[in-house]
Design an enzyme around this catalytic site. Structure first.
Site, PDB file in Angstrom:
ATOM      1  N   CYS A 129       0.813  -1.228   0.000  1.00 30.67           N
ATOM      2  CA  CYS A 129       0.000   0.000   0.000  1.00 30.67           C
ATOM      3  C   CYS A 129       0.844   1.276   0.000  1.00 30.67           C
ATOM      4  O   CYS A 129       0.411   2.306  -0.520  1.00 30.67           O
ATOM      5  CB  CYS A 129      -0.974  -0.001   1.172  1.00 30.67           C
ATOM      6  SG  CYS A 129      -0.264  -0.407   2.764  1.00 30.67           S
ATOM      7  N   HIS A 254      -2.547   6.698   3.522  1.00 25.69           N
ATOM      8  CA  HIS A 254      -1.112   6.897   3.659  1.00 25.69           C
ATOM      9  C   HIS A 254      -0.723   8.191   2.926  1.00 25.69           C
ATOM     10  O   HIS A 254      -1.278   8.508   1.871  1.00 25.69           O
ATOM     11  CB  HIS A 254      -0.332   5.748   2.994  1.00 25.69           C
ATOM     12  CG  HIS A 254      -0.358   4.445   3.747  1.00 25.69           C
ATOM     13  ND1 HIS A 254      -0.924   4.283   4.989  1.00 25.69           N
ATOM     14  CD2 HIS A 254       0.145   3.218   3.414  1.00 25.69           C
ATOM     15  CE1 HIS A 254      -0.771   3.026   5.388  1.00 25.69           C
ATOM     16  NE2 HIS A 254      -0.131   2.367   4.454  1.00 25.69           N
TER      17      HIS A 254
HETATM   18  C1  2RA Z   1       1.427  -1.115   6.394  1.00 25.88           C
HETATM   19  N1  2RA Z   1       2.078  -1.294   4.087  1.00 25.88           N
HETATM   20  O1  2RA Z   1       0.992   0.002   6.136  1.00 25.88           O
HETATM   21  C2  2RA Z   1       1.951  -1.989   5.329  1.00 25.88           C
HETATM   22  C3  2RA Z   1       1.202  -3.263   5.211  1.00 25.88           C
HETATM   23  N2  2RA Z   1      -0.110  -3.130   4.664  1.00 25.88           N
HETATM   24  O2  2RA Z   1       1.478  -1.581   7.514  1.00 25.88           O
END
Ligand code: 2RA
Length: 352
Positions: A129, A254
């Protein structure tokens, strides 16, 4: 007829978003089968307005399946994606189990859709991600300027650690809420919150410079994923990449601060124009009016949002920018669904 789809891991954080996505995108599927661990079998979940019973993961569950999406831990994918492939399904896997396998393509449809066709193991991987939250925008800039180096810092949401991550952050926020003294003395948040649960330190009122497991040289597995996966998706095996991955007290979406160095000189207005016209990217870049992407505004949406686009003051070949992407949508379920749709179109070409 229309291909049969299996969703393995239908009850997890990504699986839940997947069912929403399958219910809202143009429907290319015949039957949809929901698969999960034996513990979740028998649950009833709604997809495309229809209630379906979750069946337990087994070899028979893949009978007649054309495309099987996996949103499960690495070890479950490692065992079961090859089983699905042996049963004749194309497995689209969102775990880390196969991403760096040279016989498994790592696909982001806006960047390298054609790679999905070459899949000797019958498996296609979906990137991590964090990589996915930046790569569509960087792919667009790479086409214009040729990427040479990336220096990134991530600001990752709790849901990257799945439903347990969401539950832990919510509980920590409840514990610190209402106490106006917290966050003023070393260790006071830790005393109230206890350990971080799935995180290595409290996440409420804090930031935690760690995601994943420890690798050589002090790097985290997450930081190596950003490096290795960016190289593979962009087809740049020598790309210089330095990442620092940080968890922040955000539920979902994110963010990344990126310093990208290119082979040719860049121009702020042209870079903004390239981003504004790239499918899957939204340019949100008017700092005079405080317009830039933030997780609170981006969560629940599909595109990669880009703002704060600046030409480096000290390097005419470098851009600095800030990106946000919903880690459960484009970062996971949406990209998996898009890959599956590429395969569905190949299995059942639209009539012209
Ligand atoms: C996280 N990218 O954000 C990693 C796993 N999904 O923890």
């Amino acid at each position: 007829g229309r291909p049969t789809l299996a969703v393995v891991g239908a009850t997890g954080a990504v699986g839940t978003v997947m069912l929403e996505i399958l219910s809202s995108r143009e429907d290319v599927w015949g039957d949809i089968r929901l698969i999960a661990s034996a513990r979740s079998a028998g649950k009833r979940l709604t997809v495309r307005g229809e209630e379906l019973e979750v069946v337990a993961l087994s070899e028979e569950a893949f009978e007649g399946v054309d495309v099987a999406m996996f949103d499960v831990p690495d070890e479950v994918s490692a065992q079961w994606a090859p089983v699905a492939a042996a049963k004749g399904a194309v497995a689209v896997d969102n775990s880390g189990a196969f991403r760096m396998d040279p016989d498994v393509p790592l696909v982001v449809p806006e960047v390298n859709a054609a790679a999905a066709k070459d899949r000797p193991r019958g498996i296609i991987s979906n990137p991590n991600c964090t990589t996915l939250s930046m790569i569509v925008a960087l792919g667009a800039l790479h086409r214009e300027y040729a990427l040479a180096e990336l220096v990134v810092a991530s600001y990752q949401a709790a849901s990257g650690a799945g439903q347990p991550g969401i539950d832990a952050l919510r509980e920590q926020i409840r514990k610190v809420a209402g106490d106006d003294t917290l966050g003023t003395k070393a260790g006071d948040v830790r005393r109230v919150v206890g350990d971080g649960g799935p995180f290595p330190a409290p996440l409420a009122l804090n930031v935690v410079p760690w995601a994943g497991s420890l690798k050589d040289g002090g790097w985290s597995s997450e930081e190596l994923k950003v490096r290795n996966e960016s190289r593979k998706i962009l087809g740049l095996p020598e790309l210089r990449v330095s990442a620092t991955c940080v968890r922040v007290p955000v539920i979902t979406t994110h963010s990344l601060a990126v310093h990208a160095v290119f082979e040719s000189e860049v121009d702020q207005a042209r870079a903004q124009e390239v981003l504004a016209h790239s499918p899957g990217v939204v340019l949100c870049d008017d700092p005079a009016n405080y317009e830039f992407p933030t997780p609170a505004d981006v969560v629940g949406t599909d595109p990669t949002w880009v703002g704060r686009v600046r030409r480096s003051l000290d390097d005419p070949r470098a851009l600095d920018l800030f990106l946000c992407g919903d880690n459960l949508r484009k970062g996971a379920a949406l990209n998996t669904a898009q890959i599956a749709e590429v395969v569905a179109a190949e299995l059942n070409p639209p009539r012209t």
